[in-house]
Write a protein that holds these residues in place. Structure first.
Motif, PDB file in Angstrom:
ATOM      1  N   UNK A 137      32.263  47.118  34.856  1.00 15.09           N
ATOM      2  CA  UNK A 137      31.654  47.280  33.806  1.00 15.09           C
ATOM      3  C   UNK A 137      32.269  46.390  32.555  1.00 15.09           C
TER       4      UNK A 137
ATOM      5  N   UNK B 208      29.505  42.782  41.555  1.00 19.60           N
ATOM      6  CA  UNK B 208      28.719  43.857  40.925  1.00 19.60           C
ATOM      7  C   UNK B 208      28.418  43.705  39.671  1.00 19.60           C
TER       8      UNK B 208
ATOM      9  N   UNK C  17      17.036  42.715  41.931  1.00 22.20           N
ATOM     10  CA  UNK C  17      17.334  43.911  41.421  1.00 22.20           C
ATOM     11  C   UNK C  17      16.012  44.915  41.234  1.00 22.20           C
TER      12      UNK C  17
ATOM     13  N   UNK D 239      26.364  49.037  42.670  1.00 31.34           N
ATOM     14  CA  UNK D 239      26.273  48.167  41.605  1.00 31.34           C
ATOM     15  C   UNK D 239      27.223  49.109  40.571  1.00 31.34           C
ATOM     16  N   UNK D 240      27.510  50.270  40.774  1.00 34.00           N
ATOM     17  CA  UNK D 240      28.371  50.884  39.690  1.00 34.00           C
ATOM     18  C   UNK D 240      29.711  50.592  39.943  1.00 34.00           C
ATOM     19  N   UNK D 241      30.405  50.738  38.605  1.00 39.67           N
ATOM     20  CA  UNK D 241      31.827  50.516  38.713  1.00 39.67           C
ATOM     21  C   UNK D 241      32.474  51.711  39.293  1.00 39.67           C
ATOM     22  N   UNK D 242      33.612  51.595  40.105  1.00 34.21           N
ATOM     23  CA  UNK D 242      34.514  52.393  40.625  1.00 34.21           C
ATOM     24  C   UNK D 242      36.076  52.411  40.219  1.00 34.21           C
TER      25      UNK D 242
ATOM     26  N   UNK E 124      15.823  46.115  45.256  1.00 40.08           N
ATOM     27  CA  UNK E 124      17.026  46.990  45.893  1.00 40.08           C
ATOM     28  C   UNK E 124      16.660  48.309  46.336  1.00 40.08           C
TER      29      UNK E 124
ATOM     30  N   UNK F 185      25.403  41.607  39.268  1.00 39.24           N
ATOM     31  CA  UNK F 185      24.183  42.361  39.985  1.00 39.24           C
ATOM     32  C   UNK F 185      24.071  42.227  41.490  1.00 39.24           C
TER      33      UNK F 185
ATOM     34  N   UNK G 278      33.389  52.793  48.178  1.00 40.99           N
ATOM     35  CA  UNK G 278      33.164  51.970  47.111  1.00 40.99           C
ATOM     36  C   UNK G 278      34.418  51.185  46.609  1.00 40.99           C
TER      37      UNK G 278
ATOM     38  N   UNK H  53      36.380  47.961  38.095  1.00 43.13           N
ATOM     39  CA  UNK H  53      35.832  48.197  36.576  1.00 43.13           C
ATOM     40  C   UNK H  53      34.771  46.968  36.519  1.00 43.13           C
TER      41      UNK H  53
ATOM     42  N   UNK I 249      21.795  50.984  45.300  1.00 45.02           N
ATOM     43  CA  UNK I 249      22.000  50.826  43.817  1.00 45.02           C
ATOM     44  C   UNK I 249      23.462  51.427  43.456  1.00 45.02           C
TER      45      UNK I 249
END
Lengths: 295, 295, 295, 295
Positions: free
Chosen positions: A129, A196, A109, A120-123, A112, A199, A250, A127, A117
């Protein structure tokens, strides 16, 4: 500045094959409509378009939208009422870079690159997260690296049933994890979400797939490991060595094959992806585990 | 190629003001941790950083991640166990370009630039794909343009209650539309989702807000109209003329102020945004309706 | 007419113990309010109330609502503004009927009594209709019977983390299956949902639990097997032999301890459940697997 | 004890009509299967069955399950592989009790009978617990009583589109409130959820509906007002005076017309509900607003 400087410890093996891909989309347009098409193959160091054509019948001028940083090629056209036939075909040289997957570690991490980066986010459909405990409970104890992503894909393959019609355009990875059924895009969404949550940056790829039966557009995923992207297909329906990239995003929301504004009925979709060298072992459906670096 | 060539029919009025913004973040780090911070103001033609500083106590080296196409400035640092204080401050010249909102039309789908199209896609917290009928039922009959986005924001303001603590990090626009309560990020998500469902590109902006009470980080949205982005704040808690952009993204998932890997407790968050000219009418809390072009 | 006529092949062993249970609920009432209380223990052939008292301070008349077919005892009272203390206590003879769980089969769908069928239906917090494939994928291959419900409870125990505060009053079994954390009511909802999806009638029980630490109200479940109901507690936090039933329902929505209309703050909740014979092996926390027939 | 003693201030007007209802259900049974049928009309003081018949072809013995407190009549049968035809028909005397809806008040929470309270609880398809703010924001200011339930039904009618195929067996009221489309069961679920969130007990009714076009089974709702249940149909597709009750439940989960275990394909569903007095004004499709007390 890029934080990632580690060199993979083995040199990748590069091999080339030529694939003929394409699609035929037939519509009935009921009111003046706008089409956004994302069915042309992407151009990058791993795949080179030798020849391609896009035919619109009856003829309509098309506008090529700006190609963004991901290389997605979107074409826009206006369609008057009536029949509309769209036919795309291309010959693509596919330069697969295969590596020994045992050598592929997870990027830390801390190192990266900044532009990675966001994967790594939810879309919308992934989900991640909501799945930290789930992912870490199932895969947290495994050795980080290519084999952990393989474990995620194996879990996905083993716990889902491939059931055409079981999902729709609003179905998310969480929905699929509960109902335990889906199609290729759902398998990809589940694997992306779990990666995701662990990580591991992951994203969605749409494309053509050699030896996919029945032939259709395909959706799969790639994970960022050891400073580069690797292809994975949790459905095991086609060899990753024969995947021809159309779009990258994404999740499936970013790479619809056709987005239509207007009243339009779809009459027929035909898709093909033919290997010019049918003896190519790399494209055997059984070969689902080779590490293929894609970007 | 850019499809959008229309010139706004009135010239924007440009005015400048200087804002002092900043934040103080105090943590207790329990295990070696990695911080990604996105609290530095963005640099663009509308806001110029005159001076800024980032202090980490005890001192830790920071790495500035590559600034992506959206201009988000992300800083990464490793923190050892113990107390950690982060203090950021900046003086920003804000060049607001205000236009007569009556002149601002919606861009037609046919002419949207290719790099704007993705802001029509649904995202993690903005499930616009579920809301076509909702959005068109409520706003479909309105005259397209700036005033329609204002109507969306007014509806959002009127139907939601601002209730701190009513939502969490997994709450989406659809959740909020049902529970009818949220905080600034939720108001933005609802307005973004409804805009996208209407065919208006929309995205999330995090920032500092002059005259926000109680002072805090703020989340708002911008809509793409007439070939440019305009700021809107459905909470009516701060004047759009005093919003200082930090990050831009599809939704709040892309612009967290701090992303932390490790065991860390947050002790205190202090945020400020002070106008150097308190008599500036543009920054009056009552002035919530001026069209402010932002990018 | 009852379809179920099969006699269990072994006679149950009956043993009796006396438990002292109760609760003390302290509120601050801000506006005239109505309370519905469901904290009195249920009366049935398995538990007999030897003595009980309900004190309201300051005194308010209470109305006992009609006891429905499930035996839930609901009390209603009006509370004026001010402090309100509610204290309930009871001594209960608990007649546990334990059977050899190897002898307990699942009732066949064909022979389920008509009044049991509704416990196969999904309910607010137990969306069993979404989980057929999940439940059958995990448990479909197991031998039907008591041991299969035990397998469901074991899976629930092993895959969830008990995390106070991780869920709220709108959290469902599906939410919990994704986030993999919850409290006693969530464990019960998950086990109920999986049972129903397998075709095993299941329902929610609220109650007092001997040896629960920290002491609190408890939520658990019962499954209908072999013509009768059996208690299960997937949390393993208390021995099923020491569970004293308050309310029975489809899920937690039906058996809230207190339902309040009005502005009321809760100051303190104290709950107790003390075994009069601390050496009773049946009530050892380790004894979580004995088949206890409950109704 | 029943808390409700208030006498409605006007006497109801009672009128009688005879309706012929029935259904023909044709299946292909692929494996030995069990059917639970809930298509026979309910018997109560408002509707009396003069004659009825149930034919199974080829003949199979049927078992009538115990009739529960709600009066739902469920029939169970085993079906061997092959064609299966089920034909139910009945002649029903419908005694409608219409009252002046202006006289119908809401029962106060304080006086609701104990057995009615559970109809305030959320259920699988009616998540009223999520909608307090929504319901009170839209309807909280209205005068309590029959007219408020009418306002809920009007809102439902006006904000939803009746779109066959837009929902499925897992669609809830919250889903429908977002997607703004559904069929009769969804309209009922939305109205029930909003009523419960307002503190008005409400439940689901399945039945036959005179003058419904196209003919089909119907789903509607009833609300508990002034000590009795009143019928409402937010779809406005059929006059409430011509609704013949089959089943009553918390929501559609409780009153499926047919529940099937086994591999069965449905070939054809035919439903009819014919008025014997076509001139009956009460059964005019335009007459959707008369207060009809049902239980």
């Amino acid at each position: 500045m890029r934080g990632e400087t580690r060199t993979p410890s083995t040199s990748p093996r590069i091999s080339m094959t030529t694939i003929h891909v394409g699609c035929q989309l037939n519509y009935v347009v009921h009111s003046p409509s706008i089409f956004l098409l994302n069915c042309a193959v992407s151009q990058n160091s791993h795949q080179r378009v030798r020849a391609e054509s896009l035919e619109i019948l009856p003829f309509q001028p098309v506008e090529e939208c700006e190609v963004g940083p991901l290389g997605n090629r979107v074409v826009r056209l206006n369609a008057p009422p009536g029949e509309l036939q769209i036919r795309y075909s291309a010959s693509v040289d596919l330069n697969s870079e295969t590596v020994d997957s045992n050598d592929v570690l997870e990027s830390s991490y801390e190192h990266l690159p900044g532009d990675i980066l966001s994967y790594l986010n939810p879309s919308r459909y992934c989900e991640s997260d909501k799945l930290y405990r789930f992912a870490n409970g199932e895969f947290g104890h495994l050795v980080p690296g290519y084999s952990r992503v393989t474990a995620v894909c194996n879990w996905t393959f083993e716990h889902l049933a491939y059931v055409p019609g079981s999902t729709n355009s609003s179905t998310t990875a969480c929905d699929v994890l509960l109902q335990r059924a889906g199609v290729c895009r759902d398998y990809a969404h589940v694997a992306i979400s779990l990666c995701r949550a662990l990580g591991i940056p992951a994203r969605y790829v749409s494309g053509y797939a050699v030896n996919l039966y029945p032939p259709d557009f395909h959706g799969f995923m790639e994970a960022y490991l050891d400073g580069r992207w690797f292809l994975f297909d949790a459905t095991r329906l086609a060899p990753v060595g024969g995947l021809v990239r159309i779009g990258t995003g994404r999740d499936a929301a970013d790479v619809a094959f056709a987005t239509i504004r207007g009243e339009v009925g779809c009459k027929e979709v035909g898709v093909w992806a033919n290997d010019t060298n049918p003896m190519d072992q790399r494209l055997s459906p059984d070969n689902v585990q080779t590490g293929v670096s894609s970007a």
